[in-house]
Write an enzyme that holds these catalytic residues in place. Structure first.
Site, PDB file in Angstrom:
ATOM      1  N   PRO A  92     -11.061  23.373   2.992  1.00 42.89           N
ATOM      2  CA  PRO A  92     -10.580  22.189   2.284  1.00 42.89           C
ATOM      3  C   PRO A  92     -10.278  22.485   0.814  1.00 42.89           C
ATOM      4  O   PRO A  92      -9.585  21.715   0.150  1.00 42.89           O
ATOM      5  CB  PRO A  92     -11.723  21.171   2.423  1.00 42.89           C
ATOM      6  CG  PRO A  92     -12.904  21.930   2.899  1.00 42.89           C
ATOM      7  CD  PRO A  92     -12.416  23.199   3.522  1.00 42.89           C
ATOM      8  N   GLU A 119     -20.913  25.644   5.039  1.00 38.47           N
ATOM      9  CA  GLU A 119     -20.323  25.373   3.723  1.00 38.47           C
ATOM     10  C   GLU A 119     -19.229  26.373   3.339  1.00 38.47           C
ATOM     11  O   GLU A 119     -18.698  26.320   2.240  1.00 38.47           O
ATOM     12  CB  GLU A 119     -21.413  25.369   2.644  1.00 38.47           C
ATOM     13  CG  GLU A 119     -22.431  24.254   2.803  1.00 38.47           C
ATOM     14  CD  GLU A 119     -21.811  22.860   2.714  1.00 38.47           C
ATOM     15  OE1 GLU A 119     -21.084  22.601   1.751  1.00 38.47           O
ATOM     16  OE2 GLU A 119     -22.058  22.052   3.629  1.00 38.47           O
ATOM     17  N   ARG A 161       5.997  27.138  16.737  1.00 38.82           N
ATOM     18  CA  ARG A 161       7.238  26.457  17.117  1.00 38.82           C
ATOM     19  C   ARG A 161       8.436  26.916  16.288  1.00 38.82           C
ATOM     20  O   ARG A 161       9.569  26.627  16.627  1.00 38.82           O
ATOM     21  CB  ARG A 161       7.063  24.932  17.087  1.00 38.82           C
ATOM     22  CG  ARG A 161       6.819  24.347  15.744  1.00 38.82           C
ATOM     23  CD  ARG A 161       6.493  22.868  15.849  1.00 38.82           C
ATOM     24  NE  ARG A 161       7.652  22.013  16.093  1.00 38.82           N
ATOM     25  CZ  ARG A 161       8.581  21.713  15.194  1.00 38.82           C
ATOM     26  NH1 ARG A 161       8.505  22.194  13.970  1.00 38.82           N
ATOM     27  NH2 ARG A 161       9.596  20.930  15.506  1.00 38.82           N
ATOM     28  N   ASP A 176      13.572  18.255  11.291  1.00 35.07           N
ATOM     29  CA  ASP A 176      12.143  17.942  11.140  1.00 35.07           C
ATOM     30  C   ASP A 176      11.893  17.290   9.790  1.00 35.07           C
ATOM     31  O   ASP A 176      12.506  17.686   8.796  1.00 35.07           O
ATOM     32  CB  ASP A 176      11.295  19.231  11.124  1.00 35.07           C
ATOM     33  CG  ASP A 176      11.159  19.874  12.477  1.00 35.07           C
ATOM     34  OD1 ASP A 176      11.479  19.222  13.476  1.00 35.07           O
ATOM     35  OD2 ASP A 176      10.715  21.047  12.514  1.00 35.07           O
TER      36      ASP A 176
HETATM   37  N1  ADE Z   1     -12.213  23.260   7.038  1.00 37.09           N
HETATM   38  C1  ADE Z   1     -12.843  22.081   6.817  1.00 37.09           C
HETATM   39  N2  ADE Z   1     -11.984  21.151   6.378  1.00 37.09           N
HETATM   40  C2  ADE Z   1     -10.758  21.747   6.320  1.00 37.09           C
HETATM   41  C3  ADE Z   1      -9.479  21.316   5.925  1.00 37.09           C
HETATM   42  N3  ADE Z   1      -9.239  20.076   5.487  1.00 37.09           N
HETATM   43  N4  ADE Z   1      -8.455  22.203   5.991  1.00 37.09           N
HETATM   44  C4  ADE Z   1      -8.673  23.465   6.404  1.00 37.09           C
HETATM   45  N5  ADE Z   1      -9.878  23.927   6.782  1.00 37.09           N
HETATM   46  C5  ADE Z   1     -10.913  23.086   6.745  1.00 37.09           C
END
Ligand code: ADE
Length: 273
Positions: A92, A119, A161, A176
């Site tokens: 994230p 984590e 794809r 797209d």
């Molecule tokens: N791992 C946990 N959350 C994630 C996200 N939003 N994007 C990529 N990998 C992740």
């Protein structure tokens, strides 16, 4: 294209046997290798995580199993030219995954994915391989998943794809949403198929007219309307030269204005509602 995925949940990647990606594998367009990270542990409990230095909640993935796993995967593919993979680390905290990045990754011959649980992975692993490989830390959106495996599925499908011959109709990526080109900053508008009437609902007359030019214009108008409704920020940052007179007319009708440089501005005070 070759794909290697190192994970503590190999079964999570089962969907790669299905649908478009599954077919691409059967046709030999995608060569997928899934590896269990615990193969590269040496203790009785096959430990892959430990407590974080500095304290705090959760666990961190240990560097040693990742180092051994990535060394083995890289060595398994090092051909005479010393081909090196691109390493993709879903997190994230990564850079946003976009269609442009999907296109970039689809041009690489070999991707290795390192999805983390807990984590995250000890930072030294990313630093170490960053010296040898092209490493992309990638986020699929502003939310936190329990692990990176679902992100691997998302990235793989978006990349697969785009590979030559994988989609039946090569023209189908051109329109797209987010595809580079005339529609770059527009979401795709609505689509219809048979029957011509369903539950008393018809389809827009224009689509039956056979006028390709007018149909293309209608599709673009609908794309603009949908973008205004769902992603106005995509239009605000778009190159003013990408909008023609008719586009501007549609936007003016929706309350948008132009600054002296021709950049468009969304209505103040929620006129778009
Ligand atoms: N791992 C946990 N959350 C994630 C996200 N939003 N994007 C990529 N990998 C992740």
């Amino acid at each position: 294209m070759r794909l290697d995925i190192v994970t503590i949940f190999p079964e999570y990647l089962e969907p790669l046997n299905v649908s478009l990606v599954g077919k691409a594998r059967l046709r030999g367009q995608l060569d997928v290798h899934i590896h269990d990270l615990r193969q590269w542990t040496h203790d009785r409990h096959n430990t892959v995580d430990d407590t974080p230095y500095g304290g705090g909640p959760g666990m961190v993935m240990k560097p040693e199993p990742w180092g051994e796993a990535l060394d083995a995967v890289i060595a398994s593919g090092a051909g005479p030219q010393g081909a090196r993979p691109t390493l993709v680390v879903p997190t994230p905290s990564g850079r946003p995954f976009t269609q442009a990045l999907a296109v970039e990754l689809s041009e690489r011959p070999w991707l290795v994915f390192a999805p983390a649980r807990y984590e995250g992975i000890d930072r030294r692993v990313i630093d170490e391989y960053g010296e040898r490989l092209d490493v992309h830390e990638v986020s699929i959106g502003d939310y936190v998943l329990a692990g990176g495996e679902a992100a691997v599925l998302v990235i793989t499908e978006a990349v697969a794809r785009l590979l030559p011959g994988v989609l039946g109709n090569a023209a189908s990526h051109q329109d797209d949403s987010f595809a580079p080109g005339a529609m770059e900053n527009l979401l795709e508008g609505p689509v219809y198929t048979k029957p011509p009437e369903w539950r008393g609902r018809g389809i827009p007359e224009i689509l039956l007219s056979g006028h390709h030019g007018r149909i293309a214009r209608w599709r673009r108008d609908e794309a603009i309307r949908r973008t205004v409704a769902n992603r106005p920020e995509l239009l605000e940052c778009c190159d003013p030269a990408a909008l023609d007179k008719h586009d501007r007319k549609i936007l003016a009708g929706l309350g948008w204005t132009e600054d002296p440089e021709g950049r468009i501005l969304r209505p103040q005070g929620g006129m778009e509602e």
